[in-house]
Design a protein around this motif. Structure first.
Motif, PDB file in Angstrom:
ATOM      1  N   GLY A 119      21.737  36.881   6.808  1.00 43.78           N
ATOM      2  CA  GLY A 119      20.927  37.189   7.976  1.00 43.78           C
ATOM      3  C   GLY A 119      21.438  38.357   8.791  1.00 43.78           C
ATOM      4  O   GLY A 119      21.093  38.485   9.984  1.00 43.78           O
ATOM      5  N   ALA A 120      22.233  39.251   8.185  1.00 46.91           N
ATOM      6  CA  ALA A 120      22.819  40.362   8.930  1.00 46.91           C
ATOM      7  C   ALA A 120      21.838  41.520   9.043  1.00 46.91           C
ATOM      8  O   ALA A 120      20.985  41.735   8.173  1.00 46.91           O
ATOM      9  N   THR A 121      21.935  42.285  10.121  1.00 45.89           N
ATOM     10  CA  THR A 121      21.198  43.526  10.249  1.00 45.89           C
ATOM     11  C   THR A 121      21.920  44.607   9.456  1.00 45.89           C
ATOM     12  O   THR A 121      23.058  44.406   8.992  1.00 45.89           O
ATOM     13  N   VAL A 122      21.267  45.756   9.299  1.00 44.20           N
ATOM     14  CA  VAL A 122      21.858  46.839   8.510  1.00 44.20           C
ATOM     15  C   VAL A 122      23.193  47.287   9.102  1.00 44.20           C
ATOM     16  O   VAL A 122      24.163  47.532   8.378  1.00 44.20           O
ATOM     17  N   ASP A 123      23.278  47.372  10.415  1.00 44.33           N
ATOM     18  CA  ASP A 123      24.499  47.854  11.064  1.00 44.33           C
ATOM     19  C   ASP A 123      25.655  46.857  10.969  1.00 44.33           C
ATOM     20  O   ASP A 123      26.815  47.238  11.180  1.00 44.33           O
ATOM     21  N   GLU A 124      25.352  45.603  10.660  1.00 46.01           N
ATOM     22  CA  GLU A 124      26.389  44.569  10.622  1.00 46.01           C
ATOM     23  C   GLU A 124      27.089  44.465   9.272  1.00 46.01           C
ATOM     24  O   GLU A 124      28.041  43.701   9.127  1.00 46.01           O
ATOM     25  N   VAL A 125      26.606  45.205   8.261  1.00 47.47           N
ATOM     26  CA  VAL A 125      27.222  45.169   6.932  1.00 47.47           C
ATOM     27  C   VAL A 125      28.147  46.374   6.805  1.00 47.47           C
ATOM     28  O   VAL A 125      27.727  47.524   6.969  1.00 47.47           O
ATOM     29  N   SER A 126      29.414  46.140   6.494  1.00 42.52           N
ATOM     30  CA  SER A 126      30.401  47.214   6.467  1.00 42.52           C
ATOM     31  C   SER A 126      30.202  48.127   5.259  1.00 42.52           C
ATOM     32  O   SER A 126      29.692  47.698   4.213  1.00 42.52           O
ATOM     33  N   PRO A 127      30.611  49.395   5.364  1.00 43.43           N
ATOM     34  CA  PRO A 127      30.539  50.319   4.218  1.00 43.43           C
ATOM     35  C   PRO A 127      31.337  49.815   3.016  1.00 43.43           C
ATOM     36  O   PRO A 127      30.945  50.042   1.864  1.00 43.43           O
ATOM     37  N   GLU A 128      32.458  49.150   3.271  1.00 45.30           N
ATOM     38  CA  GLU A 128      33.262  48.618   2.166  1.00 45.30           C
ATOM     39  C   GLU A 128      32.492  47.574   1.367  1.00 45.30           C
ATOM     40  O   GLU A 128      32.536  47.552   0.126  1.00 45.30           O
TER      41      GLU A 128
END
Length: 489
Positions: free
Chosen positions: A420-429
């Motif tokens: 249920g995360a938004t795009v900004d909440e998922v880390s690049p790693e």
């Protein structure tokens, strides 16, 4: 049917036969694209458990699919061998599919069992339609090239029907609201999808069954009535499938199905999170699949004319399976435009449109190769076993959601993808790890598929020779029967 004078189909019959795959296409797209997303992020079931439920249902299919195929080969009725199953499946498939997308309020444990039960029911009910319906193709035509055309129509409608619901989902149903700021998490949209798709499944089954009903008189009669037990069924199934060329195609379609299922299960997560595309861009992405389906319909018969079926599949596979993971691999090495760059979307969308068209054409040729096994098997066993062969195809296609979704769930668990995360909440790693697991897995599965196809042994000349041998055998049987009557008289 006389194998020496194959029955040819009219365009309306081809369309009616092909249109029936809308039912499977809708169900296939729902299981492939939305089921993991819905139950894993909206309902809140752990993604690995969603994949496990679908995988368990696949194990049940391993038993039900060949039984249904065998029964449809030996069924006796005034409506032929296949159509009674097709008519009987329409309502159960539609109702169970509606319930899948409208679950009651349950605990996490109860929701897993609810999903598992409905996954098994839907897979079983769709088998009662898809296997007999697909099995009509070798009887509608015995011509080497026309079979590819029939299968191309079937895949065209299957992809178009499934994609129509995807367009509806992202263009109308999965939209952001005050209640659901992230459109893909809009639970009301999934509920409406369940209503519309279940109606469309019912209509597709009935229209196709009614549209091909007039062809029953051209089909093969069922074998003489005899007592059949479960042991006889599986003994004759294994005898029928004990063919090197069939085993090659079975392994190939299984690897291809798992790869397609993995790709479908993660498709919209990749579009949303990995590439950072907006809702309008994803909507356009789904519209482009209509172009891919049309291109696939047109080029599949051309490829067979030019290369034959085996070489055509290998050629299409090498090109398509190189293109598909290329943008992801390039991104991992920093060789693609960054998210938000105006060049990114046109590049990725163009590659995907061409790639999907090639995959659709490949599938059309591959499945028509299975139809050509029917006559070879009849020469070897003395039985027409279209249902058994296409039950194997149905099984591998359903493995698209089974093993594919299971693998997708494992990858999401490995990278600890947040629910249920938004795009900004998922880390690049996390996104880099997602691509690093995803692309090599696709390449490995598709490479195994192409290697397996290389062991297929029936070409145009072999198929025509099989038809001639069957014609000779049938004339000999007719002569012996006539001689028997004369002796009695």
């Amino acid at each position: 049917m006389d194998p020496a004078t194959p029955h040819r189909t009219s365009l309306p019959t081809r369309i009616a036969y092909g249109f029936g795959s809308v039912a499977y296409g809708v169900k296939d797209a729902g299981f492939g694209y939305f089921l993991l997303l819905f139950y894993g992020t909206v309902v809140g079931v752990e993604p690995g458990l969603v994949g496990l439920a679908i995988f368990i249902a696949l194990v049940v299919d391993a038993i039900s699919d060949p039984v249904v195929g065998y029964l449809s080969d030996n069924w006796r009725s005034r409506w032929g061998r296949r159509h009674p199953f097709m008519y009987a499946s329409a309502i159960p498939v539609s109702i169970s599919y509606f319930l899948l997308w409208n679950p009651p309020e349950l605990s996490d444990g109860q929701m897993f069992w609810y999903l598992l039960l409905l996954a098994i029911l839907i897979r079983t009910f769709i088998t009662f339609y898809e296997t007999p319906s697909s099995s009509l193709m070798p009887e509608l035509s015995q011509d080497y090239d026309e079979r590819t055309k029939l299968q191309a129509w079937r895949l065209y409608f299957g992809w178009t029907g499934g994609n129509l619901m995807s367009v509806l989902m992202f263009g109308v149903l999965l939209v952001a609201t005050d209640k659901y700021p992230v459109g893909t998490l809009n639970r009301d949209g999934y509920a409406t999808y369940g209503i519309i798709s279940s109606i469309l499944i019912f209509l597709a089954i009935m229209i196709s069954a009614l549209g091909t009903h007039s062809q029953i008189k051209h089909f093969h009669a069922p074998p003489p009535k005899r007592k059949i037990g479960l042991g006889t069924i599986f003994r004759e199934v294994f005898e029928t499938l004990g063919d090197r060329s069939f085993f090659a195609l079975f392994v190939a379609t299984l690897f291809g199905a798992v790869a397609s299922g993995l790709s479908a299960a993660l498709a919209f997560l990749m579009l949303t999170y990995f590439w950072g595309f907006s809702g309008s861009q994803i909507f356009l992405w789904t519209l482009l699949v209509f172009i891919s389906a049309l291109i696939g319909l047109l080029i599949a018969p051309m490829i067979v004319k030019r290369f034959g079926k085996k070489r055509g599949v290998i050629w299409l596979g090498v090109v398509a399976f190189t293109m598909a993971p290329a943008p992801i691999i390039l991104r991992l090495f920093g060789l693609m435009p960054e998210n938000g760059d105006p060049l990114l979307y046109p590049i990725v969308a163009t590659i995907n449109t061409i790639d999907v068209a090639l995959i659709i054409a490949l599938q059309a040729v591959l499945y028509s190769m299975i139809a050509d096994l029917v006559e070879q098997s009849e020469l070897r066993t003395g039985r027409r076993s279209e249902g058994v062969f296409f039950a194997a195809v149905t099984f591998t296609r359903k493995a698209t959601q089974g093993l594919g979704a299971f693998s997708a769930g494992l990858i999401l668990s490995f990278v600890s993808f947040p629910q249920g995360a938004t795009v900004d909440e998922v880390s690049p790693e996390t996104l880099w790890q997602l691509g690093a697991y995803y692309a090599p897995t696709l390449l490995l599965l598709w490479t195994c598929m192409i290697i397996a196809v290389g062991y297929y042994r029936i070409d145009r000349g072999d198929h025509e020779d099989n038809l001639l041998q069957l014609a000779e055998r049938r004339r000999g049987e007719t002569a012996r029967q006539s001689a028997g009557v004369d002796d009695t008289v």
